[in-house]
Design an enzyme around this catalytic site. Structure first.
Site, PDB file in Angstrom:
ATOM      1  N   GLY A 337       0.809  -1.219   0.000  1.00 20.48           N
ATOM      2  CA  GLY A 337       0.000   0.000   0.000  1.00 20.48           C
ATOM      3  C   GLY A 337       0.836   1.260   0.000  1.00 20.48           C
ATOM      4  O   GLY A 337       1.733   1.427  -0.813  1.00 20.48           O
ATOM      5  N   ALA A 338       0.559   2.169   0.921  1.00 14.44           N
ATOM      6  CA  ALA A 338       1.259   3.443   0.983  1.00 14.44           C
ATOM      7  C   ALA A 338       1.171   3.981   2.399  1.00 14.44           C
ATOM      8  O   ALA A 338       0.225   3.694   3.112  1.00 14.44           O
ATOM      9  CB  ALA A 338       0.636   4.439   0.007  1.00 14.44           C
ATOM     10  N   MET A 339       2.189   4.750   2.794  1.00 19.89           N
ATOM     11  CA  MET A 339       2.215   5.289   4.156  1.00 19.89           C
ATOM     12  C   MET A 339       2.614   6.752   4.140  1.00 19.89           C
ATOM     13  O   MET A 339       3.608   7.134   3.534  1.00 19.89           O
ATOM     14  CB  MET A 339       3.188   4.455   5.014  1.00 19.89           C
ATOM     15  CG  MET A 339       3.333   4.938   6.451  1.00 19.89           C
ATOM     16  SD  MET A 339       1.758   4.851   7.367  1.00 19.89           S
ATOM     17  CE  MET A 339       2.002   6.165   8.560  1.00 19.89           C
ATOM     18  N   GLU A 340       1.835   7.547   4.872  1.00 21.09           N
ATOM     19  CA  GLU A 340       1.914   9.007   4.797  1.00 21.09           C
ATOM     20  C   GLU A 340       3.014   9.633   5.637  1.00 21.09           C
ATOM     21  O   GLU A 340       2.890  10.805   6.008  1.00 21.09           O
ATOM     22  CB  GLU A 340       0.561   9.585   5.225  1.00 21.09           C
ATOM     23  CG  GLU A 340       0.211   9.426   6.735  1.00 21.09           C
ATOM     24  CD  GLU A 340      -0.657   8.224   7.059  1.00 21.09           C
ATOM     25  OE1 GLU A 340      -0.678   7.272   6.274  1.00 21.09           O
ATOM     26  OE2 GLU A 340      -1.313   8.229   8.120  1.00 21.09           O
ATOM     27  N   ASN A 341       4.104   8.930   5.954  1.00 26.70           N
ATOM     28  CA  ASN A 341       5.180   9.505   6.758  1.00 26.70           C
ATOM     29  C   ASN A 341       5.414  10.966   6.373  1.00 26.70           C
ATOM     30  O   ASN A 341       5.548  11.295   5.199  1.00 26.70           O
ATOM     31  CB  ASN A 341       6.473   8.728   6.536  1.00 26.70           C
ATOM     32  CG  ASN A 341       6.257   7.233   6.576  1.00 26.70           C
ATOM     33  OD1 ASN A 341       5.780   6.712   7.561  1.00 26.70           O
ATOM     34  ND2 ASN A 341       6.567   6.571   5.463  1.00 26.70           N
ATOM     35  N   GLU A 374      -2.455  10.116   0.539  1.00 27.02           N
ATOM     36  CA  GLU A 374      -1.292  10.262   1.429  1.00 27.02           C
ATOM     37  C   GLU A 374      -0.948  11.739   1.644  1.00 27.02           C
ATOM     38  O   GLU A 374      -0.535  12.139   2.730  1.00 27.02           O
ATOM     39  CB  GLU A 374      -0.077   9.506   0.876  1.00 27.02           C
ATOM     40  CG  GLU A 374      -0.308   8.023   0.601  1.00 27.02           C
ATOM     41  CD  GLU A 374      -0.975   7.273   1.733  1.00 27.02           C
ATOM     42  OE1 GLU A 374      -0.749   7.631   2.908  1.00 27.02           O
ATOM     43  OE2 GLU A 374      -1.755   6.336   1.455  1.00 27.02           O
ATOM     44  N   HIS A 377      -3.204  13.338   4.106  1.00 29.16           N
ATOM     45  CA  HIS A 377      -2.801  12.973   5.474  1.00 29.16           C
ATOM     46  C   HIS A 377      -1.802  13.968   6.079  1.00 29.16           C
ATOM     47  O   HIS A 377      -1.693  14.050   7.303  1.00 29.16           O
ATOM     48  CB  HIS A 377      -2.123  11.608   5.470  1.00 29.16           C
ATOM     49  CG  HIS A 377      -3.038  10.445   5.710  1.00 29.16           C
ATOM     50  ND1 HIS A 377      -3.954  10.411   6.738  1.00 29.16           N
ATOM     51  CD2 HIS A 377      -3.145   9.248   5.068  1.00 29.16           C
ATOM     52  CE1 HIS A 377      -4.587   9.235   6.712  1.00 29.16           C
ATOM     53  NE2 HIS A 377      -4.125   8.515   5.704  1.00 29.16           N
TER      54      HIS A 377
HETATM   55 ZN   LIG Z   1      -4.594   6.628   5.019  1.00 24.80          ZN
END
Ligand SMILES: [Zn+2]
Ligand SMILES: *[C@@H]1O[C@H](CO)[C@@H](O)[C@H](O)[C@H]1NC(C)=O
Ligand SMILES: *[C@@H]1O[C@H](CO)[C@@H](O)[C@H](O)[C@H]1NC(C)=O
Ligand SMILES: *[C@@H]1O[C@H](CO)[C@@H](O)[C@H](O)[C@H]1NC(C)=O
Ligand SMILES: *[C@@H]1O[C@H](CO)[C@@H](O)[C@H](O)[C@H]1NC(C)=O
Length: 954
Positions: A337-341, A374, A377
């Site tokens: 998936g993806a992560m909004e760091n 993202e 976020h």
């Molecule tokens: Zn999310």
């Protein structure tokens, strides 16, 4: 939907005034041992004679009262220095040192931190008053593996009013488990396997990288220092401000990063890799980079083109500048998936990369939406963070809603905002009306398992849908104004939903879009604190001019409960249609079981409630009004807004599924689709036919049902044609994709023959990428493999092996599951779950799911599970346990014999599949059986009466 662009350009001027005063990232001067400018050497004298305790994963999680899972509240972190040296090409150790400055909120004689899978070197632990103050002696340390608590007991109490610093050395491990600070690999252009280290911390992974106060409300600033080999690059949330060689370790350097803004641990990110980048700057001067491995960087172009636009859109839309001094977006293998760091968003390759040579419109839309999600976020979640995981919808419900605004701004021709109704609202409607899946948006989340379970469709899709509802209740301008005030008030801090509602209420009162005797809390609590949603029943009087409007919870499976909601009522009428008036015309209070509306037209004119389906509820009407609506659809569908046509199709079918309307009417009324030309109503209808299709697939009457569906779809197929066209609108392209998918799936000769021919041509010219248009690949691959034999399958496998694009690989994996040869499918499943195959662990799950979707495949998958259940459960991630696979394969079971097999399976696999899971699965099957009992004969009778049992529409 186009008013959006206008809204943005109107606010540009205002925004530019704000950005001038952008938040400066303040460097904080902390008196640490070992200044960040001169990182200490982390190599320990070897062999290590230190006593240390191995910290490992808790095995079984006992039940415990809520508070036991939280850190003691005596200490609050202010600032961290985190120094990490991952030995990517060594023994996978992470050498680490951490210093944490803490504020004392209550006197305490211990420091308790989170640690998981980390070895601490206890003799290095030091605690002292900040500012070079006196040391406090450490008495002992202890670790509680249930809660991940590492406790340092002190000889004296830490005093309120004085800050303290704890520092220690430790060693972590780069596992290959996709969580914490972990390792990933890929094969480079020379066929060599290359390793990299990267992070995925949400929700509780930061504690696997370094000791920390790993809760979303315990925000602090961070100075990160990463050790890397000189041949690699390292990235973190902020820009590098200093690079120095590591003393005594030739070929290694420390990268020191600028101090972060105040942020939670779960949003930190570290990457050490040999990746390359392409960069640009936004119009406000923010450095914006995209990163990928060398072979892939060109396909990051779309992300580089649109990412900065999305970021600038949100700055303008929310009127709050982005808070970090740079943005990087990176794609990697072995990332889900993806992560909004914050400042370093990480994606899977298929999520971020778009290759116009091989990918089609839906891939592009997928990339756009996940990017917008993202980036949204960065405000919803990063700037203002949920106070605890129980309120996760404040992060995810908003990102899932805002992604459509961001995507719509960048790609206005897509009409993408309609997709929220179909992808989120209609999707979660089905789950939210079943006892097994429905629960409140806000719920207890204390144990790690409960926290994981927060990341579900109720949080994301129901969250997005009720945000859409709020947006229309208040009107967009007021809603966004309230959001801006909320984000500004709680920036660099945390929020509960009541904080949000307060600002929305104030904005609504100020703008006059919310009556001053109402609050958003009063309204929205009924949507977030209770599960489910209402069915609104509109029952018009004999002359039509008035109606009783009542509310009752909607259940697919005949439950009977007494919840009520605050329901915003909008409606329009045939004599005076207005589909733009989406503001509530009246409210049904949660104390109103029934209200009367008495301004309706005569009984020969239809009425429609819930304009554009902005409210999160279903509407049922008396028979006469339903008949009027479908007469309208059958003569001139365009008289009704496309989203209300989607609503009508979805509501009518699902209300029938719940037993409140009849399937003979569904069959009759849906024939209007022969006249339907808009995308949204088609998608809504087909999503519902999908359930009927899976139920009927193995019955004697399936041919008649296929004939019926083909009869509805052929006009659509004939209007779009088989061949993809590039010069038509995105909506037309999507209609075409749907038309060929269903026409071929139902065995329409023209579609099947064309697909087989195209695939054959490709097999003859395997290096020609232009033979099959990207928008057609999914259908053409699947159809040709279903029709073909081993040669077609093997060709797909060879293409899978040689393809570089993650999305193309994924498509091929999916298509290979379309084979109708059960031997081929069994072999495929074995390959997917064997350790040595070329199918990634994560993809095995997808292969399994795809195989179950085909009639032959479901039986193959079930046999496979029965024979290999034990070994499979060892090869898959816990979150994708055997239980999930059983659920997937048995989802369409609808006979008593099939139900009996579950019991047998449970007895044989009781160790991996508990009786509780068996009951869950059985309850789904029982509902399917009930559906068949109630509806099969009715549907078949209708089909026979209308000649579909003999017709051959092919
Ligand atoms: Zn999310
Ligand atoms: C890994 O290698 C490093 C550097 O040689 C060494 O300091 C460390 O003790 C090793 N860790 C383990 C667990 O063997
Ligand atoms: C640490 O101190 C807190 C009070 O500040 C206390 O609640 C907690 O039980 C202590 N932990 C241990 C392991 O002694
Ligand atoms: C980098 O971006 C520029 C402009 O966006 C583009 O022209 C160039 O081809 C890109 N380079 C690579 C290696 O993708
Ligand atoms: C609708 O209203 C009529 C009277 O106008 C009543 O007889 C009927 O039972 C009502 N139907 C429902 C479903 O409430």
């Amino acid at each position: 939907m186009k008013q959006h662009t206008t809204y943005c350009s109107l606010t540009v001027g205002l925004f530019l005034a704000i950005i001038g005063a952008a938040v400066a990232v303040e460097g904080v001067n902390h008196p640490y041992w070992g200044s960040p400018k001169a990182p200490r050497n982390l190599l320990r004298p070897s062999p290590s004679k230190e006593k240390f305790t191995e910290r490992s994963l808790p095995k079984k999680l006992p039940k415990a009262p809520e508070t036991e899972w939280r850190l003691p509240t005596a200490l609050k972190p202010i600032h961290y220095v985190v120094q990490l040296q991952p030995l990517i090409n060594g023994n996978y150790s992470i050498l680490g040192h951490v210093e944490i400055e803490m504020e004392v909120l209550e006197p305490t004689s211990n420091v308790t931190l989170h640690i998981n899978s980390i070895t601490t070197f206890d003799s290095t632990i030091m605690v002292a008053a900040a500012g070079g103050g006196a040391e406090v002696s450490v008495v002992s340390t202890s670790y509680d593996s249930t809660y991940d608590f590492f406790t340092v007991d002190l000889a004296e109490q830490l005093q309120v009013g004085q800050n303290y610093i704890i520092s220690m050395d430790f060693e972590g491990y780069l596992d290959n488990n996709g969580y914490g600070f972990y390792r990933a690999s890929y094969v480079n252009g020379n066929g060599e396997t290359v390793y990299l280290a990267l992070t995925q911390f949400e929700s509780e992974g930061a504690r696997r990288a370094f000791p920390c106060f790993d809760e979303p409300s315990l925000k602090a600033t961070f100075d990160i220092i990463l050790g890397r080999e000189d041949t690699m690059i390292a990235l973190s949330n902020t820009p590098v401000i200093d690079t120095t060689p590591i003393e005594g370790q030739p070929g290694w350097s420390w990268d020191s990063y600028a101090t972060t803004v105040v942020m939670p641990s779960y949003l930190l990110a570290f990457v050490v890799s040999d990746f390359v980048s392409n960069t640009t700057t936004t119009s406000t001067g923010l450095p914006f980079g995209v990163w990928a491995r060398q072979q892939k960087i060109e396909t990051a172009q779309y992300a580089l083109d649109k990412g900065p636009d999305v970021l600038e859109f949100f700055e303008i839309y929310l009127q709050i500048p982005y808070a970090m001094p740079k943005m990087d977006m990176l794609s990697s293998t072995d990332f889900g998936g993806a992560m909004e760091n914050w400042g370093l968003i990480i994606y899977s390759e298929s999520a971020m990369l778009f290759d116009p040579e091989v990918d089609g419109l839906s891939d592009k839309q997928g990339t756009m939406l996940v990017m917008a999600h993202e980036i949204a976020h960065q405000w919803f979640g990063n700037l203002v963070t949920t106070a605890w995981w129980s309120h996760l919808w404040l992060n995810e419900g908003f990102a899932s809603f805002m992604e459509y605004n961001g995507a719509d701004f960048c790609e206005p021709s897509w009409n993408i905002k309609d997709d929220l109704l179909l992808n989120d609202h209609h999707y979660v409607f089905e789950l939210d009306s079943m006892a097994l899946f429905s629960h409140p948006i806000i719920r207890t989340a204390e144990t790690p398992t409960q926290v994981d379970m927060m990341f579900d469709s109720i949080t994301y899709s129901k969250g997005a849908s009720i945000n859409r509802m709020q947006n229309y209740i208040l009107t967009e301008g007021t809603f966004v104004k309230g959001l801006t005030n909320y984000l500004t008030m709680y920036q660099f801090s945390n929020a509960y939903q009541d904080y949000l509602f307060e600002h929305l209420t104030n904005a609504g009162h100020a703008d006059g879009t919310l009556s001053t005797d109402m609050t958003m809390k009063q309204i929205m609590d009924t949507w977030t604190l209770q599960a489910g949603y209402p069915l609104i029943t509109v029952n018009r009087s004999a002359d039509g001019t008035s109606a009783s409007v009542s509310q009752k919870r909607f259940w697919t499976n005949h439950e009977d409960t007494a919840e009520t909601w605050w329901v915003p009522i909008t409606y329009t009428t045939q004599d005076n249609p207005n589909f733009d008036n989406t503001q509530p015309m009246m409210w049904m209070a949660d104390t109103d079981l029934e209200i009367t509306v008495d301004t309706l037209p005569t009984q020969d004119q239809w009425v429609i409630f819930n304009i554009q389906e902005t409210g999160y509820f279903r509407v049922n009407y008396d028979d006469n009004n339903w008949d009027l609506l479908f007469q309208q659809l059958a003569t001139n569908p365009d008289a009704i807004h496309p989203l209300n046509r989607a609503q009508i199709n979805d509501d009518y079918t699902d209300i029938s599924r719940a037993g409140l309307l009849s399937y003979s009417s569904v069959m009759e009324k849906m024939t209007y689709l022969r006249k339907e030309t808009a995308l949204a109503p088609w998608i809504a209808a087909l999503n519902n036919f999908d359930y009927m299709d899976t139920m009927l697939q193995r019955t004697r009457g399936y041919n008649a049902f296929k004939n019926y569906l083909l009869d509805l779809i052929i006009p659509l197929y004939e209007s779009t044609g088989f061949e993809a066209k590039d010069d038509v609108s995105p909506q037309e392209q999507k209609k075409h994709m749907i038309a060929i998918a269903w026409a071929c799936g139902l065995g329409h000769k023209d579609c099947v023959q064309n697909s087989v021919a195209l695939y054959e041509e490709w097999m003859k010219n395997p290096d020609n990428k232009r033979i099959i248009h990207p928008n057609m690949k999914k259908t053409v691959y699947c159809t040709a493999i279903a029709e073909g034999g081993v040669a077609e399958w093997d060709f797909a496998w060879s293409k899978y092996m040689e393809s570089e694009a993650a999305s193309e690989k994924y498509r091929l994996l999916e298509a290979m599951a379309c084979s109708r040869d059960s031997d081929v499918l069994s072999r495929y499943l074995e390959m997917a779950f064997s350790r040595s195959s070329h199918i990634k662990k994560d993809d095995a799950h997808m292969v399994f799911t795809s195989v179950t979707k085909n009639t032959v495949g479901r039986d193959a998958a079930w046999n496979f599970l029965r024979n290999n259940g034990r070994s499979i459960s060892k090869r898959i991630y816990p979150s994708k346990s055997l239980r999930d696979l059983v659920k997937i394969v048995t989802d369409t079971f609808n006979t008593a014999e099939e139900s009996a097999q579950i019991e047998k399976f449970q007895r044989l696999h009781s160790k991996y599949f508990s009786s509780v899971y068996a009951e869950e699965v059985t309850s789904i099957i029982n509902n399917n059986i009930l559906w068949m009992d109630r509806n099969y004969d009715i549907i078949m009778k209708w089909l026979a009466e209308h000649g579909y049992d003999t017709a051959n529409q092919n």
